[in-house]
Motif scaffolding. Structure first.
Motif, PDB file in Angstrom:
ATOM      1  N   SER A  31     -79.579-134.602  11.167  1.00 36.09           N
ATOM      2  CA  SER A  31     -80.705-135.488  11.463  1.00 36.09           C
ATOM      3  C   SER A  31     -80.254-136.934  11.642  1.00 36.09           C
ATOM      4  O   SER A  31     -80.710-137.637  12.545  1.00 36.09           O
ATOM      5  CB  SER A  31     -81.746-135.422  10.343  1.00 36.09           C
ATOM      6  OG  SER A  31     -82.252-134.122  10.222  1.00 36.09           O
ATOM      7  N   THR A  32     -79.337-137.377  10.790  1.00 37.07           N
ATOM      8  CA  THR A  32     -78.811-138.734  10.887  1.00 37.07           C
ATOM      9  C   THR A  32     -78.028-138.909  12.184  1.00 37.07           C
ATOM     10  O   THR A  32     -78.180-139.915  12.883  1.00 37.07           O
ATOM     11  CB  THR A  32     -77.917-139.055   9.676  1.00 37.07           C
ATOM     12  OG1 THR A  32     -78.688-138.891   8.485  1.00 37.07           O
ATOM     13  CG2 THR A  32     -77.384-140.469   9.727  1.00 37.07           C
ATOM     14  N   ALA A  35     -80.458-139.140  15.126  1.00 37.36           N
ATOM     15  CA  ALA A  35     -81.140-140.437  15.155  1.00 37.36           C
ATOM     16  C   ALA A  35     -80.208-141.528  15.677  1.00 37.36           C
ATOM     17  O   ALA A  35     -80.607-142.359  16.502  1.00 37.36           O
ATOM     18  CB  ALA A  35     -81.647-140.797  13.759  1.00 37.36           C
ATOM     19  N   ASP A  40     -81.503-145.043  17.132  1.00 34.16           N
ATOM     20  CA  ASP A  40     -82.370-145.402  16.004  1.00 34.16           C
ATOM     21  C   ASP A  40     -81.535-145.855  14.813  1.00 34.16           C
ATOM     22  O   ASP A  40     -80.346-145.608  14.741  1.00 34.16           O
ATOM     23  CB  ASP A  40     -83.218-144.197  15.581  1.00 34.16           C
ATOM     24  CG  ASP A  40     -84.204-143.775  16.651  1.00 34.16           C
ATOM     25  OD1 ASP A  40     -84.585-144.622  17.467  1.00 34.16           O
ATOM     26  OD2 ASP A  40     -84.580-142.580  16.660  1.00 34.16           O
ATOM     27  N   VAL A  42     -81.204-145.616  10.622  1.00 27.92           N
ATOM     28  CA  VAL A  42     -81.576-144.754   9.503  1.00 27.92           C
ATOM     29  C   VAL A  42     -81.494-145.593   8.236  1.00 27.92           C
ATOM     30  O   VAL A  42     -80.409-146.031   7.855  1.00 27.92           O
ATOM     31  CB  VAL A  42     -80.648-143.524   9.405  1.00 27.92           C
ATOM     32  CG1 VAL A  42     -81.022-142.669   8.209  1.00 27.92           C
ATOM     33  CG2 VAL A  42     -80.691-142.711  10.690  1.00 27.92           C
TER      34      VAL A  42
END
Length: 89
Positions: A31-32, A35, A40, A42
């Protein structure tokens, strides 16, 4: 601490099985990564934040010959620790 030791520590502290801890850690990493690929940031309050920064192109030197070489622009991951993490260390 390597990945196996981190999985063991997560399992012990969270009361999970090692298999569940491995799934949780793998999901966090995936997920990191997704992102950060999308540009994005985190942020984990108290722990720190991961972000992507661009390192501009520059001229470097070949350490063997001393000849100048061009180093291209690239994206790098940066981590800024949170206040609680800094206080704990």
């Amino acid at each position: 601490m390597n990945k196996a030791q981190l999985i063991d520590a997560i399992a012990e502290k969270a009361g999970l099985t090692k298999a569940d801890s491995k799934k949780a850690l793998d999901a966090f990493v995936a997920s990191t990564t997704d992102a950060l690929k999308n540009g994005d940031r985190v942020a984990l309050i108290g722990f720190g934040s991961f972000s992507v920064s661009t390192r501009s192109a520059r001229t470097g030197r070949n350490p063997q010959s001393g000849a100048p070489i061009e180093i291209p622009e690239k994206k790098v991951v940066k981590f800024k620790p949170g206040a609680e993490l800094e206080d704990a260390i």
